[in-house]
Design a protein around this motif. Structure first.
Motif, PDB file in Angstrom:
ATOM      1  N   GLN A 178      36.786  29.482  21.520  1.00  7.88           N
ATOM      2  CA  GLN A 178      35.487  28.839  21.313  1.00  7.88           C
ATOM      3  C   GLN A 178      34.389  29.503  22.157  1.00  7.88           C
ATOM      4  O   GLN A 178      33.338  29.846  21.635  1.00  7.88           O
ATOM      5  N   ILE A 179      34.640  29.675  23.460  1.00 10.32           N
ATOM      6  CA  ILE A 179      33.671  30.371  24.314  1.00 10.32           C
ATOM      7  C   ILE A 179      34.443  31.351  25.194  1.00 10.32           C
ATOM      8  O   ILE A 179      34.954  30.988  26.256  1.00 10.32           O
ATOM      9  N   SER A 180      34.517  32.605  24.768  1.00  8.43           N
ATOM     10  CA  SER A 180      35.219  33.615  25.560  1.00  8.43           C
ATOM     11  C   SER A 180      34.438  33.899  26.830  1.00  8.43           C
ATOM     12  O   SER A 180      33.243  34.170  26.790  1.00  8.43           O
ATOM     13  N   ASN A 181      35.152  33.861  27.977  1.00 11.32           N
ATOM     14  CA  ASN A 181      34.434  34.010  29.244  1.00 11.32           C
ATOM     15  C   ASN A 181      35.214  34.867  30.231  1.00 11.32           C
ATOM     16  O   ASN A 181      35.557  35.995  29.933  1.00 11.32           O
ATOM     17  N   GLY A 182      35.499  34.333  31.426  1.00 13.87           N
ATOM     18  CA  GLY A 182      35.976  35.120  32.546  1.00 13.87           C
ATOM     19  C   GLY A 182      37.225  35.955  32.287  1.00 13.87           C
ATOM     20  O   GLY A 182      38.136  35.538  31.578  1.00 13.87           O
ATOM     21  N   LEU A 183      37.245  37.148  32.924  1.00 14.37           N
ATOM     22  CA  LEU A 183      38.368  38.078  32.846  1.00 14.37           C
ATOM     23  C   LEU A 183      38.635  38.643  34.229  1.00 14.37           C
ATOM     24  O   LEU A 183      37.715  38.872  35.014  1.00 14.37           O
ATOM     25  N   ALA A 184      39.915  38.884  34.535  1.00 14.81           N
ATOM     26  CA  ALA A 184      40.290  39.528  35.791  1.00 14.81           C
ATOM     27  C   ALA A 184      41.700  40.078  35.646  1.00 14.81           C
ATOM     28  O   ALA A 184      42.512  39.547  34.877  1.00 14.81           O
ATOM     29  N   TRP A 185      41.979  41.155  36.404  1.00 15.44           N
ATOM     30  CA  TRP A 185      43.306  41.782  36.372  1.00 15.44           C
ATOM     31  C   TRP A 185      43.870  41.866  37.778  1.00 15.44           C
ATOM     32  O   TRP A 185      43.152  42.211  38.727  1.00 15.44           O
ATOM     33  N   ASP A 186      45.149  41.554  37.910  1.00 15.19           N
ATOM     34  CA  ASP A 186      45.876  41.709  39.170  1.00 15.19           C
ATOM     35  C   ASP A 186      47.005  42.700  38.914  1.00 15.19           C
ATOM     36  O   ASP A 186      48.040  42.357  38.350  1.00 15.19           O
ATOM     37  N   SER A 196      48.954  44.247  40.997  1.00 21.51           N
ATOM     38  CA  SER A 196      50.170  44.069  41.788  1.00 21.51           C
ATOM     39  C   SER A 196      51.128  43.106  41.104  1.00 21.51           C
ATOM     40  O   SER A 196      52.345  43.200  41.257  1.00 21.51           O
ATOM     41  N   GLN A 197      50.564  42.198  40.320  1.00 19.12           N
ATOM     42  CA  GLN A 197      51.381  41.220  39.584  1.00 19.12           C
ATOM     43  C   GLN A 197      51.512  41.567  38.102  1.00 19.12           C
ATOM     44  O   GLN A 197      52.184  40.859  37.357  1.00 19.12           O
ATOM     45  N   GLN A 198      50.807  42.633  37.668  1.00 17.09           N
ATOM     46  CA  GLN A 198      50.784  43.039  36.264  1.00 17.09           C
ATOM     47  C   GLN A 198      50.342  41.875  35.368  1.00 17.09           C
ATOM     48  O   GLN A 198      50.964  41.574  34.346  1.00 17.09           O
ATOM     49  N   LEU A 199      49.230  41.261  35.766  1.00 17.84           N
ATOM     50  CA  LEU A 199      48.719  40.092  35.055  1.00 17.84           C
ATOM     51  C   LEU A 199      47.252  40.278  34.694  1.00 17.84           C
ATOM     52  O   LEU A 199      46.489  40.919  35.411  1.00 17.84           O
ATOM     53  N   MET A 200      46.876  39.692  33.565  1.00 15.49           N
ATOM     54  CA  MET A 200      45.483  39.529  33.183  1.00 15.49           C
ATOM     55  C   MET A 200      45.170  38.045  33.135  1.00 15.49           C
ATOM     56  O   MET A 200      45.968  37.256  32.617  1.00 15.49           O
ATOM     57  N   TYR A 201      44.030  37.664  33.708  1.00 19.36           N
ATOM     58  CA  TYR A 201      43.589  36.274  33.681  1.00 19.36           C
ATOM     59  C   TYR A 201      42.409  36.139  32.717  1.00 19.36           C
ATOM     60  O   TYR A 201      41.585  37.048  32.598  1.00 19.36           O
ATOM     61  N   TYR A 202      42.327  34.969  32.069  1.00 19.06           N
ATOM     62  CA  TYR A 202      41.326  34.789  31.014  1.00 19.06           C
ATOM     63  C   TYR A 202      40.893  33.332  30.939  1.00 19.06           C
ATOM     64  O   TYR A 202      41.683  32.408  31.172  1.00 19.06           O
ATOM     65  N   ILE A 203      39.605  33.145  30.579  1.00 19.05           N
ATOM     66  CA  ILE A 203      39.039  31.806  30.417  1.00 19.05           C
ATOM     67  C   ILE A 203      38.404  31.663  29.040  1.00 19.05           C
ATOM     68  O   ILE A 203      37.560  32.478  28.654  1.00 19.05           O
ATOM     69  N   LYS A 236      35.931  26.131  26.860  1.00 15.58           N
ATOM     70  CA  LYS A 236      36.148  24.794  26.303  1.00 15.58           C
ATOM     71  C   LYS A 236      37.536  24.231  26.590  1.00 15.58           C
ATOM     72  O   LYS A 236      37.751  23.019  26.522  1.00 15.58           O
ATOM     73  N   THR A 237      38.479  25.076  26.949  1.00 16.25           N
ATOM     74  CA  THR A 237      39.830  24.590  27.265  1.00 16.25           C
ATOM     75  C   THR A 237      39.913  24.003  28.668  1.00 16.25           C
ATOM     76  O   THR A 237      40.890  23.330  28.999  1.00 16.25           O
ATOM     77  N   GLN A 238      38.908  24.298  29.516  1.00 17.54           N
ATOM     78  CA  GLN A 238      38.902  23.913  30.936  1.00 17.54           C
ATOM     79  C   GLN A 238      40.029  24.586  31.721  1.00 17.54           C
ATOM     80  O   GLN A 238      40.422  24.104  32.782  1.00 17.54           O
ATOM     81  N   GLN A 239      40.545  25.710  31.226  1.00 16.55           N
ATOM     82  CA  GLN A 239      41.712  26.336  31.841  1.00 16.55           C
ATOM     83  C   GLN A 239      41.476  27.805  32.195  1.00 16.55           C
ATOM     84  O   GLN A 239      40.687  28.501  31.544  1.00 16.55           O
ATOM     85  N   VAL A 240      42.192  28.247  33.230  1.00 21.19           N
ATOM     86  CA  VAL A 240      42.437  29.665  33.450  1.00 21.19           C
ATOM     87  C   VAL A 240      43.869  29.925  33.018  1.00 21.19           C
ATOM     88  O   VAL A 240      44.785  29.194  33.408  1.00 21.19           O
ATOM     89  N   VAL A 241      44.078  30.953  32.197  1.00 22.85           N
ATOM     90  CA  VAL A 241      45.429  31.301  31.761  1.00 22.85           C
ATOM     91  C   VAL A 241      45.733  32.738  32.189  1.00 22.85           C
ATOM     92  O   VAL A 241      44.836  33.537  32.449  1.00 22.85           O
TER      93      VAL A 241
END
Length: 283
Positions: free
Chosen positions: A141-149, A151-158, A161-166
């Protein structure tokens, strides 16, 4: 912690801070003002470039110039020349592009948002270094925040409208993501998660729209660690910069709230945490 105003202005929708290490300036956008800003802490000045449509995100390009996400697509920008390289939703009138960042391999990830109605048909796209564009996440619905770690081989995303970081497992070689996991769910009283950055310790810093704050999260323990008080209601995004990447720059949007005197200003706070040089587009 409390952030202070470093550039008092009334940006309609300040967003997308990107620290330019070479020039020692902060690039940021005013989406609804259709402007690209460049703030110099050493000179205490802010320069603006105006465009004919909304500018939603900015990153540097290794070859020179910038990559801009704009209302109707993604553009290369150098000098006064704009070149559109991706427009995956040109037929969708109720969408526009929103936040965007580069991953550690120099690919650009940019998402769209729904501007009319309650549809969940926006998406997150990956623009590779050969300028090919691929839809990676649907039903947004509203694509927003992004970040990569890395050391953990992870991508974070918001998706706001979900109220979540995944989080997703991230493969730097292919750019593929898999195994979605919820990292944190915000209470509505905290505001709504918007832009995001990450520090060297892997902590996430999330700007909270309608929340007057930036919240620091530990994604491994899935706990709130700290918060930064911001004297603006609509906090939109944040990024580390400065000589040692310990300055957290924070963008905001204007609002109609009578108590929101500094909405639209650019803020900063000195932290004990240290960020990293942002990744640039390698295409």
């Amino acid at each position: 912690m409390k952030a202070e105003v470093v550039w008092k202005t009334r940006a309609q929708l300040g967003e997308g801070p990107f620290w330019d290490e070479k020039e020692q300036v902060l690039h940021w956008v005013d989406i609804d003002g259709c402007k690209l800003n460049t703030y110099s802490p050493s000179l205490n000045e802010n320069k603006q470039l105006s465009f004919g449509q909304q500018v939603t995100a900015v990153v540097k390009r290794k070859k020179g110039g910038f990559v801009l996400a704009m209302k109707d697509g993604v553009y290369l920008f150098e000098g006064d020349r704009l070149e559109k390289v991706a427009s995956p939703e040109k037929e969708v009138s109720h969408h526009r592009f929103n936040d965007g960042k580069c991953d550690p391999a120099g690919r650009l990830w940019a998402g769209t948002m729904v501007t009319k109605g309650q549809h969940k048909d926006a998406a997150l796209y990956r623009i590779d270094t050969d300028l090919s564009c691929e839809k990676v996440i649907s039903d947004v619905q509203i694509s927003n925040g992004l970040a990569w770690d890395m050391s953990q081989q992870l991508m974070y995303y918001i998706d706001t409208k979900t109220q979540q970081v995944v989080s997703y497992q991230y493969d730097i070689d292919s750019g593929e993501i898999q195994h979605k996991e919820v990292v944190y769910t915000f209470d509505d009283r905290d505001g709504h998660p918007d832009g995001m950055t990450i520090d060297r310790d892997g902590m996430l810093w999330v700007a909270m729209y309608n929340g007057w704050q930036v919240i620091q999260l530990n994604p491994r323990t899935k706990e709130k660690v700290n918060s930064v008080e911001v004297n603006a209601k609509c906090v939109t995004s944040c990024a580390f910069g400065g000589d040692d990447y310990r300055t957290l720059f924070i963008t905001s949007a204007s609002s109609d709230d009578e108590q929101d005197e500094f909405g639209g200003a650019l803020f900063a706070v000195e932290t004990d945490s240290q960020g990293m040089k942002p990744d640039e587009f390698a295409g």
